[in-house]
Design a protein around this motif. Structure first.
Motif, PDB file in Angstrom:
ATOM      1  N   HIS A 287       0.846  -1.191   0.000  1.00 27.01           N
ATOM      2  CA  HIS A 287       0.000   0.000   0.000  1.00 27.01           C
ATOM      3  C   HIS A 287       0.886   1.247   0.000  1.00 27.01           C
ATOM      4  O   HIS A 287       1.789   1.360   0.829  1.00 27.01           O
ATOM      5  CB  HIS A 287      -0.880  -0.020   1.255  1.00 27.01           C
ATOM      6  CG  HIS A 287      -2.101   0.821   1.158  1.00 27.01           C
ATOM      7  ND1 HIS A 287      -2.070   2.155   0.805  1.00 27.01           N
ATOM      8  CD2 HIS A 287      -3.413   0.529   1.383  1.00 27.01           C
ATOM      9  CE1 HIS A 287      -3.297   2.635   0.812  1.00 27.01           C
ATOM     10  NE2 HIS A 287      -4.133   1.681   1.151  1.00 27.01           N
ATOM     11  N   PRO A 288       0.669   2.186  -0.921  1.00 25.09           N
ATOM     12  CA  PRO A 288       1.469   3.415  -0.910  1.00 25.09           C
ATOM     13  C   PRO A 288       1.409   4.139   0.432  1.00 25.09           C
ATOM     14  O   PRO A 288       2.415   4.725   0.873  1.00 25.09           O
ATOM     15  CB  PRO A 288       0.835   4.253  -2.027  1.00 25.09           C
ATOM     16  CG  PRO A 288       0.237   3.251  -2.953  1.00 25.09           C
ATOM     17  CD  PRO A 288      -0.256   2.143  -2.068  1.00 25.09           C
ATOM     18  N   ALA A 289       0.244   4.117   1.092  1.00 26.04           N
ATOM     19  CA  ALA A 289       0.126   4.773   2.398  1.00 26.04           C
ATOM     20  C   ALA A 289       0.964   4.060   3.447  1.00 26.04           C
ATOM     21  O   ALA A 289       1.456   4.686   4.393  1.00 26.04           O
ATOM     22  CB  ALA A 289      -1.337   4.821   2.837  1.00 26.04           C
ATOM     23  N   PHE A 290       1.156   2.747   3.279  1.00 27.36           N
ATOM     24  CA  PHE A 290       2.014   1.991   4.196  1.00 27.36           C
ATOM     25  C   PHE A 290       3.467   2.395   4.000  1.00 27.36           C
ATOM     26  O   PHE A 290       4.214   2.581   4.966  1.00 27.36           O
ATOM     27  CB  PHE A 290       1.835   0.493   3.963  1.00 27.36           C
ATOM     28  CG  PHE A 290       2.679  -0.389   4.840  1.00 27.36           C
ATOM     29  CD1 PHE A 290       2.472  -0.442   6.209  1.00 27.36           C
ATOM     30  CD2 PHE A 290       3.689  -1.172   4.292  1.00 27.36           C
ATOM     31  CE1 PHE A 290       3.252  -1.252   7.034  1.00 27.36           C
ATOM     32  CE2 PHE A 290       4.466  -1.994   5.098  1.00 27.36           C
ATOM     33  CZ  PHE A 290       4.242  -2.030   6.467  1.00 27.36           C
ATOM     34  N   ILE A 291       3.887   2.557   2.747  1.00 27.09           N
ATOM     35  CA  ILE A 291       5.252   2.993   2.454  1.00 27.09           C
ATOM     36  C   ILE A 291       5.481   4.396   3.019  1.00 27.09           C
ATOM     37  O   ILE A 291       6.539   4.688   3.588  1.00 27.09           O
ATOM     38  CB  ILE A 291       5.525   2.962   0.939  1.00 27.09           C
ATOM     39  CG1 ILE A 291       5.331   1.541   0.382  1.00 27.09           C
ATOM     40  CG2 ILE A 291       6.935   3.445   0.634  1.00 27.09           C
ATOM     41  CD1 ILE A 291       5.455   1.438  -1.119  1.00 27.09           C
ATOM     42  N   SER A 292       4.478   5.261   2.877  1.00 29.58           N
ATOM     43  CA  SER A 292       4.575   6.611   3.423  1.00 29.58           C
ATOM     44  C   SER A 292       4.684   6.582   4.942  1.00 29.58           C
ATOM     45  O   SER A 292       5.518   7.289   5.532  1.00 29.58           O
ATOM     46  CB  SER A 292       3.341   7.418   3.003  1.00 29.58           C
ATOM     47  OG  SER A 292       3.403   8.729   3.520  1.00 29.58           O
ATOM     48  N   TYR A 293       3.872   5.760   5.569  1.00 25.75           N
ATOM     49  CA  TYR A 293       3.903   5.601   7.030  1.00 25.75           C
ATOM     50  C   TYR A 293       5.266   5.109   7.507  1.00 25.75           C
ATOM     51  O   TYR A 293       5.838   5.636   8.473  1.00 25.75           O
ATOM     52  CB  TYR A 293       2.779   4.646   7.440  1.00 25.75           C
ATOM     53  CG  TYR A 293       3.021   3.804   8.656  1.00 25.75           C
ATOM     54  CD1 TYR A 293       2.922   4.337   9.948  1.00 25.75           C
ATOM     55  CD2 TYR A 293       3.335   2.448   8.525  1.00 25.75           C
ATOM     56  CE1 TYR A 293       3.134   3.536  11.078  1.00 25.75           C
ATOM     57  CE2 TYR A 293       3.541   1.656   9.634  1.00 25.75           C
ATOM     58  CZ  TYR A 293       3.442   2.199  10.907  1.00 25.75           C
ATOM     59  OH  TYR A 293       3.664   1.416  12.011  1.00 25.75           O
ATOM     60  N   LEU A 294       5.827   4.121   6.822  1.00 29.31           N
ATOM     61  CA  LEU A 294       7.141   3.592   7.200  1.00 29.31           C
ATOM     62  C   LEU A 294       8.223   4.661   7.060  1.00 29.31           C
ATOM     63  O   LEU A 294       9.103   4.780   7.915  1.00 29.31           O
ATOM     64  CB  LEU A 294       7.492   2.387   6.328  1.00 29.31           C
ATOM     65  CG  LEU A 294       6.617   1.145   6.444  1.00 29.31           C
ATOM     66  CD1 LEU A 294       7.135   0.053   5.509  1.00 29.31           C
ATOM     67  CD2 LEU A 294       6.572   0.629   7.876  1.00 29.31           C
ATOM     68  N   THR A 295       8.137   5.431   5.993  1.00 28.36           N
ATOM     69  CA  THR A 295       9.141   6.467   5.750  1.00 28.36           C
ATOM     70  C   THR A 295       9.050   7.582   6.785  1.00 28.36           C
ATOM     71  O   THR A 295      10.062   8.033   7.327  1.00 28.36           O
ATOM     72  CB  THR A 295       8.978   7.040   4.338  1.00 28.36           C
ATOM     73  OG1 THR A 295       9.035   5.970   3.379  1.00 28.36           O
ATOM     74  CG2 THR A 295      10.068   8.042   4.023  1.00 28.36           C
TER      75      THR A 295
END
Length: 387
Positions: A287-295
């Protein structure tokens, strides 16, 4: 003078002791606080679940084995779950959000999601990407399995142990193959050379993570070292990291079994990489939002505000390791950067020693610090070979 103690007396005494023991056991179980935690509990009931670090339901993994044996006779209590370590650590307790969706599937696509993700560039969103290309790809990920990393393959009620295998030179001569294969699931990524290095890196692969760019570059750069095809297997799943439009386009073509119709990879045949029989259930999409959250929470590098801001994203290995940490009960990291990285070659399959290269699009120093902090906190086990 004592009372007579005939056979009937001893039977009654034994029966009373057994009943008392049962009552004592029930009382103790009812009064014992739930301590074990795990992310994203599945198949829980109201009496078995409670609030995790961010309000998500989590399973009590430290329940006595007898409490699980009635429904799961083969279960293994998870006595050192990563989520429990997170709960006990003030810093990481504030960072981890187990309610954040890890994968993106068709059922999550909506106008609200489009409006939200259209504000951010890939891999964190869909800014500048054609809606039809995104929607048509997600429409093919329409099963419940598409939204779950482990899905129905998870050993229910069990302690899920995962190994994430990077390609660092620290694994050369490590003899960690059997330890890696002993995990329930094994994540690999990019140039995952196995042949000839089985004793060091094992043979088991459950998930292979990549962007189309890193996959193709690995096939070119490491072909002479033995990486001539991506891992395959009936039970293996592919995790697409959506770093660009080409990842969505390749994923759609892979599910449909047709050549890529447009873009950088036009005419490419996904069967070349993933095999002739590759249904939608074989593929996962971060999920792009998951990648954003991790970053934002774990790897917010200073490069985000530098001239490299449009290039920066966490490395493929970092994304796979953090994905496992949000999915499994216990995670071991092999082949990741450690404080003594300079003693080892860039990759375990290098024929001559090569220094680790710090490219501008990743912040490996920041990642190294994170792995060490997670290791010290007991959240993961970081393999460290003392050369």
């Amino acid at each position: 003078m004592g009372l007579p103690r005939g056979p009937l007396f001893w039977r009654l005494l034994l029966l009373g002791a057994v009943c008392s023991g049962i009552l004592l056991t029930l009382f103790s179980a009812a009064g014992r606080p739930h301590r074990g935690l795990r992310p994203g509990a599945r198949n829980t009931t109201a009496s078995q679940a409670f609030a995790g670090p961010n309000g998500s339901a989590v399973w009590d993994k430290e329940a006595p084995s007898s409490a699980l044996s009635s429904s799961h006779p083969q279960s293994r209590p998870c006595r050192h779950s990563l989520a429990r370590a997170i709960q006990q650590h003030p810093h990481f307790r504030a960072l981890f959000n187990f309610s954040q969706p890890v994968l993106l599937a068709g059922g999550l696509f909506s106008q609200e999601l489009w409006d939200s993700l259209s504000q951010r560039r890939a891999p964190y969103g869909w800014q500048g990407l054609p809606r039809q290309a995104i929607a048509s790809t997600l429409s093919l990920l329409n099963s419940s399995e598409s939204a779950q990393l482990l899905g129905s393959r998870e050993p229910r009620g069990d302690c899920i142990r995962c190994a994430v295998v990077g390609n660092g030179g620290i694994l050369n001569g490590s003899r960690q193959g059997l330890n890696i294969d002993a995990h329930d699931y094994v994540f690999r990524l990019n140039g995952a050379v196995i042949k000839g290095f089985e004793k060091d890196v094992g043979t088991k692969t459950s998930f292979y993570g990549f962007t189309v760019n890193t996959m193709k570059n690995s096939l070119i750069a490491y072909s002479t070292e033995g990486f001539t095809s991506v891992p395959r297997g009936q039970d293996l799943r592919y995790i697409f990291i959506p770093s660009d439009l080409r990842d969505y386009v390749m994923l759609r073509s892979a599910i449909l079994g047709v050549p890529v119709p447009s873009g950088t990879d036009k005419g490419d045949r996904p069967q070349t990489y993933f095999g002739p029989q590759a249904p939608a259930s074989k593929f996962k999409l971060l999920h792009p939002a998951f990648i954003s959250y991790l970053t934002e929470r774990f790897l917010k590098s200073k490069r985000i505000i530098s001239k490299f801001k449009d290039l920066y994203m966490p490395s493929t290995g970092a994304l796979m390791l953090l994905t496992a940490l949000h999915t499994c009960d216990q995670v071991s990291a092999y082949g990741f950067i450690t404080s003594n990285y300079w003693k080892f070659s860039d990759h375990y399959f290098d024929r001559v020693k090569r220094p680790l290269i710090f490219y501008a699009n990743h912040d490996l120093s920041l990642e190294a610090a994170l792995w060490w902090d997670l290791h010290k906190a007991g959240v993961l086990q970081l393999y460290q070979h003392r050369a």
